[in-house]
Structure formats: C-alpha cells, structure tokens
Design a protein around this motif. Structure first.
Motif, short mmCIF file in Angstrom:
data_model
loop_
_atom_site.label_atom_id
_atom_site.label_comp_id
_atom_site.label_asym_id
_atom_site.label_seq_id
_atom_site.Cartn_x
_atom_site.Cartn_y
_atom_site.Cartn_z
N GLU A 181 0.92 -1.49 -0.24
CA GLU A 181 0.61 -0.16 0.21
C GLU A 181 1.04 1.17 -0.05
OE1 GLU A 181 -3.10 1.31 2.75
OE2 GLU A 181 -3.04 -0.31 3.37
N GLU A 182 1.70 1.20 0.83
CA GLU A 182 2.71 2.21 0.65
C GLU A 182 3.91 2.94 -0.54
OE1 GLU A 182 3.06 -0.28 3.21
OE2 GLU A 182 1.31 1.02 4.91
N ASN A 183 4.19 1.38 -1.49
CA ASN A 183 5.33 1.71 -2.35
C ASN A 183 4.42 1.57 -3.84
OD1 ASN A 183 4.04 -0.82 -3.09
ND2 ASN A 183 7.04 -1.90 -2.26
N GLY A 184 3.31 1.90 -3.34
CA GLY A 184 2.90 1.70 -4.52
C GLY A 184 2.54 1.01 -6.11
N LEU A 185 3.45 0.30 -6.22
CA LEU A 185 4.60 -0.48 -6.45
C LEU A 185 3.57 -1.84 -8.20
CD1 LEU A 185 7.76 -1.25 -5.35
CD2 LEU A 185 6.88 0.27 -7.32
N GLN A 186 3.51 -1.36 -8.72
CA GLN A 186 2.42 -2.48 -10.11
C GLN A 186 3.95 -3.23 -10.42
OE1 GLN A 186 -0.23 0.16 -11.99
NE2 GLN A 186 -0.53 0.47 -10.38
#
Length: 190
Positions: free
Chosen positions: A108-113
């Motif tokens: 949730e914090e890093n938002g990586l996909q």
C-alpha cells in the motif's frame, strides 16, 4: 527507481512505480494510463476484466496461476491495502529464462505494480494480514483454461519471505503439478 523498469531477467515484464502527488489531505496517483504504458514499454493492451482478492492471514499463498492459450492473460497487479510478495515464473518453453523467477514487494505504501506478460505463472504471499490485491487482465477468465504450477517447486527455488511449512495454501495450489510435469502450453517467440 525509474517509473518503469524491466523486472528480473525478463525482457517483457515490468515493475511500475506510478507517480504519486501528495499534500496535507493525502495523495493521488494515476493507476493506469494505456498511452503512457505503450510509449514506455512498446506493449499495447486492452484490459477486459478487473479482479480483486483479500487474504485474511499473513503467510497466505495464492498461485502460481496462469491461463492457457488461446485464453492466456497478461496482468497488471497492485496491492492497494496491506503488503504482498509478488512472484512470476517464465513458463514459455524455449525461452532463455524458462523456469526462472523474480519477486518484489508490492505494498500500500510503495504503490508498485507488476506487469505480468502472457506465458508467465503468477502468485503471491501476503506479508501483512488483511491484504488486498487488485489486478487487470487482458482476457476474461476461463475455467477451462485455468492452470497452475506448484507454488513451492524446489526446481524453481522461489525464496518466499515466510515459513513455508505453515503457509496458508488452498488444496488446488498444494496439488498443482511441478513445472517439469506441466505440458508445453506456451512457446517462446523471440
């Protein structure tokens, strides 16, 4: 990290860091932009289905899943709540990276996909309880083409960030064949 970077040893898998814009209210990010994705990766895709899952316990493993041709799927995976360790395995016969894997923490914090191309098995382990996963696919679900390989196949050697003896795993995933037992469903095209 750049906004888009190749993922692991794979030429067509990408780890994506969407741009976040924050202020005292919180943040905003553009989760998907087809034009930008194509300009940075050369991949043109049309998503036809959005999926989501939630895992209650940390240490839950889902995967390694794929959908076989002619209904194969590419996926764009993210973790909007909690944290997961996301993994892909190249299952394209003839590929120079066949049987190799790569993993990354999506939180949730890093938002990586993670962009998972067709011809890859995909799975994840939850790092935090109550983790949610959202992903877009470019082909609708087909039970007839649904497949998987054993999530902890020693020949692949995934280094899961959990106690594998106590992982929460479905019967379907525990009973999935090992990579060496899987039929040749995907052929590598250079």
């Amino acid at each position: 990290m750049p906004e888009f970077e190749r993922f692991g040893p794979f030429e067509d898998a990408f780890l994506i860091e969407p741009r976040r814009f924050g202020d005292e209210r919180g943040w905003f990010e553009e989760v998907w932009n087809a034009e930008r994705f194509q300009s940075l990766t050369g991949i043109n895709t049309d998503f036809v289905q959005d999926n989501a899952s939630r895992s209650s316990a940390a240490g839950t493993v889902r995967g390694l899943h794929f959908q076989a041709p002619p209904r194969a799927q590419a996926k764009l995976v993210r973790c909007p709540r909690g944290a997961i360790y996301d993994v892909i395995v190249d299952i394209r016969h003839g590929s120079p990276t066949f049987g190799q894997w790569a993993g990354a923490s999506l939180t949730e914090e890093n938002g990586l996909q993670l962009w998972v191309p067709r011809g890859f098995a995909h799975g994840f382990a939850t790092i935090e309880p109550e983790s949610e996963i959202a992903y877009k696919v470019d082909n609708p679900y087909s039970a007839e083409h649904d497949g998987g390989i054993f999530w902890n196949d020693p020949a692949i050697g995934i280094r899961w960030p959990l106690d594998t003896e106590n992982a929460v795993v479905s019967k379907k995933d525990r009973d999935a064949p090992k990579l060496a037992e899987m039929p040749k469903l995907f052929e590598y095209k250079s």
